[in-house]
Design a protein around this motif. Structure first.
Motif, PDB file in Angstrom:
ATOM      1  N   ALA A   1       0.819  -1.223   0.000  1.00 56.20           N
ATOM      2  CA  ALA A   1       0.000   0.000   0.000  1.00 56.20           C
ATOM      3  C   ALA A   1       0.851   1.272   0.000  1.00 56.20           C
ATOM      4  O   ALA A   1       0.548   2.236  -0.707  1.00 56.20           O
ATOM      5  N   ASP A   2       1.901   1.283   0.787  1.00 54.15           N
ATOM      6  CA  ASP A   2       2.700   2.509   0.931  1.00 54.15           C
ATOM      7  C   ASP A   2       4.062   2.423   0.250  1.00 54.15           C
ATOM      8  O   ASP A   2       4.927   3.264   0.517  1.00 54.15           O
ATOM      9  N   VAL A   3       4.245   1.443  -0.613  1.00 54.52           N
ATOM     10  CA  VAL A   3       5.575   1.306  -1.242  1.00 54.52           C
ATOM     11  C   VAL A   3       5.945   2.580  -2.021  1.00 54.52           C
ATOM     12  O   VAL A   3       7.114   2.956  -2.097  1.00 54.52           O
ATOM     13  N   GLY A   4       4.935   3.279  -2.526  1.00 55.66           N
ATOM     14  CA  GLY A   4       5.182   4.521  -3.275  1.00 55.66           C
ATOM     15  C   GLY A   4       5.743   5.641  -2.408  1.00 55.66           C
ATOM     16  O   GLY A   4       6.273   6.620  -2.934  1.00 55.66           O
ATOM     17  N   LYS A   5       5.630   5.500  -1.082  1.00 52.31           N
ATOM     18  CA  LYS A   5       6.212   6.543  -0.218  1.00 52.31           C
ATOM     19  C   LYS A   5       7.721   6.618  -0.381  1.00 52.31           C
ATOM     20  O   LYS A   5       8.342   7.624  -0.067  1.00 52.31           O
ATOM     21  N   LEU A   6       8.304   5.560  -0.884  1.00 53.14           N
ATOM     22  CA  LEU A   6       9.751   5.593  -1.122  1.00 53.14           C
ATOM     23  C   LEU A   6      10.100   6.569  -2.242  1.00 53.14           C
ATOM     24  O   LEU A   6      11.248   6.982  -2.375  1.00 53.14           O
TER      25      LEU A   6
ATOM     26  N   ARG B   1       1.249  11.607  -5.329  1.00 58.90           N
ATOM     27  CA  ARG B   1       1.244  10.942  -4.028  1.00 58.90           C
ATOM     28  C   ARG B   1       1.476   9.435  -4.186  1.00 58.90           C
ATOM     29  O   ARG B   1       1.334   8.878  -5.274  1.00 58.90           O
ATOM     30  N   HIS B   2       1.790   8.792  -3.033  1.00 59.24           N
ATOM     31  CA  HIS B   2       2.253   7.401  -3.112  1.00 59.24           C
ATOM     32  C   HIS B   2       1.267   6.380  -3.684  1.00 59.24           C
ATOM     33  O   HIS B   2       1.722   5.373  -4.218  1.00 59.24           O
ATOM     34  N   PRO B   3      -0.067   6.606  -3.633  1.00 61.00           N
ATOM     35  CA  PRO B   3      -0.908   5.613  -4.310  1.00 61.00           C
ATOM     36  C   PRO B   3      -0.607   5.519  -5.814  1.00 61.00           C
ATOM     37  O   PRO B   3      -0.681   4.436  -6.399  1.00 61.00           O
TER      38      PRO B   3
ATOM     39  N   ALA C   1      -6.406   2.467  -4.031  1.00 61.01           N
ATOM     40  CA  ALA C   1      -7.617   2.883  -3.308  1.00 61.01           C
ATOM     41  C   ALA C   1      -7.452   2.903  -1.796  1.00 61.01           C
ATOM     42  O   ALA C   1      -8.420   3.141  -1.078  1.00 61.01           O
ATOM     43  N   HIS C   2      -6.213   2.686  -1.278  1.00 59.55           N
ATOM     44  CA  HIS C   2      -6.102   2.531   0.179  1.00 59.55           C
ATOM     45  C   HIS C   2      -6.262   3.845   0.933  1.00 59.55           C
ATOM     46  O   HIS C   2      -6.682   3.864   2.073  1.00 59.55           O
ATOM     47  N   ALA C   3      -5.945   4.967   0.284  1.00 62.41           N
ATOM     48  CA  ALA C   3      -5.971   6.267   0.980  1.00 62.41           C
ATOM     49  C   ALA C   3      -7.213   7.066   0.555  1.00 62.41           C
ATOM     50  O   ALA C   3      -8.160   6.510  -0.003  1.00 62.41           O
TER      51      ALA C   3
ATOM     52  N   ALA D   1      -7.717  -0.883   7.974  1.00 60.54           N
ATOM     53  CA  ALA D   1      -6.549  -1.238   8.804  1.00 60.54           C
ATOM     54  C   ALA D   1      -5.570  -0.067   8.834  1.00 60.54           C
ATOM     55  O   ALA D   1      -5.044   0.307   9.895  1.00 60.54           O
ATOM     56  N   ASP D   2      -5.340   0.519   7.686  1.00 62.64           N
ATOM     57  CA  ASP D   2      -4.410   1.650   7.576  1.00 62.64           C
ATOM     58  C   ASP D   2      -4.896   2.837   8.414  1.00 62.64           C
ATOM     59  O   ASP D   2      -4.140   3.421   9.191  1.00 62.64           O
ATOM     60  N   PHE D   3      -6.172   3.148   8.300  1.00 59.81           N
ATOM     61  CA  PHE D   3      -6.690   4.316   9.022  1.00 59.81           C
ATOM     62  C   PHE D   3      -6.817   4.051  10.522  1.00 59.81           C
ATOM     63  O   PHE D   3      -6.648   4.969  11.329  1.00 59.81           O
TER      64      PHE D   3
HETATM   65 FE   FE2 Z   1      -0.707   5.359   2.455  1.00 52.77          FE
END
Ligand code: FE2
Length: 185
Positions: A98-103, A124-126, A148-150, A168-170
């Motif tokens: 889900a957050d791999v794009g934050k890299l 953004r990371h999505p 769609a996670h964010a 789960a993320d939120f």
């Molecule tokens: Fe995220």
């Protein structure tokens, strides 16, 4: 790099399908190879820039979300599985990615602190997460979870697996937005 990813993410072993396990690992390698961050940074930087002085690291949060998502999916399977099919591998892979794009969204500034990069402001990371995952052959139902996670995903008809990862993320994020909930070291 494979060993680095295996050390960061023991949960990859929960994925039963070997091809999907490989695609998830490859996506993390892809992200680390294109990131301004070093693997060790992930055990140090805060998981979000939206909480001032956030005491929880990127990896602590990410792994917690994967654990919540998996256990939630198992509980839902147990009690509602006959009406609501849930693909556990998809939930686990989606949560890990889900957050791999934050890299590609974060960088370390001259003050040594984590900040949003120019690229991160544009994408953004999505979005970057889906790009990284598609390059590694990750199937669409898992990319759907990344996409769609964010909050962007509120505009999308989420699958059951995407709802689970989103919540789960939120669940592991929203309590930190009320400073009264947070124990400061
Ligand atoms: Fe995220």
């Amino acid at each position: 790099m494979r060993d680095v990813v295996a050390k960061l993410w023991p949960e990859i072993q929960w994925i039963e399908n070997p091809k999907l396990r490989q695609q998830v690992t490859q996506t993390w390698i892809n992200a680390l190879e294109h990131s301004p961050l070093q693997p060790d940074d992930l055990n140090r930087i805060p998981f979000t820039l939206l909480v001032p002085n956030c005491p929880i690291t990127f990896m602590e949060h990410k792994r917690c979300v994967v654990h919540i998502a998996r256990q939630s999916a198992q509980a839902m399977q147990e009690f509602m599985g006959r009406a609501l099919p849930i693909h556990l591998d998809t939930v686990i892979a989606g949560a890990i990615l889900a957050d791999v794009g934050k890299l590609l969204e974060y960088e370390i500034g001259p003050d040594g602190e984590c900040r949003q990069s120019e690229r991160g402001e544009a994408l953004r990371h999505p979005f970057t997460g889906v790009a990284l995952a598609l390059e590694c052959g990750v199937p669409d139902e898992v990319c759907h979870i990344i996409a769609a996670h964010a909050a962007e995903g509120d505009l999308v008809k989420r699958t059951t697996e995407a709802f689970i990862v989103h919540h789960a993320d939120f669940m592991a994020f929203l309590p930190f937005k009320n400073p009264k909930n947070v124990k400061v070291k």
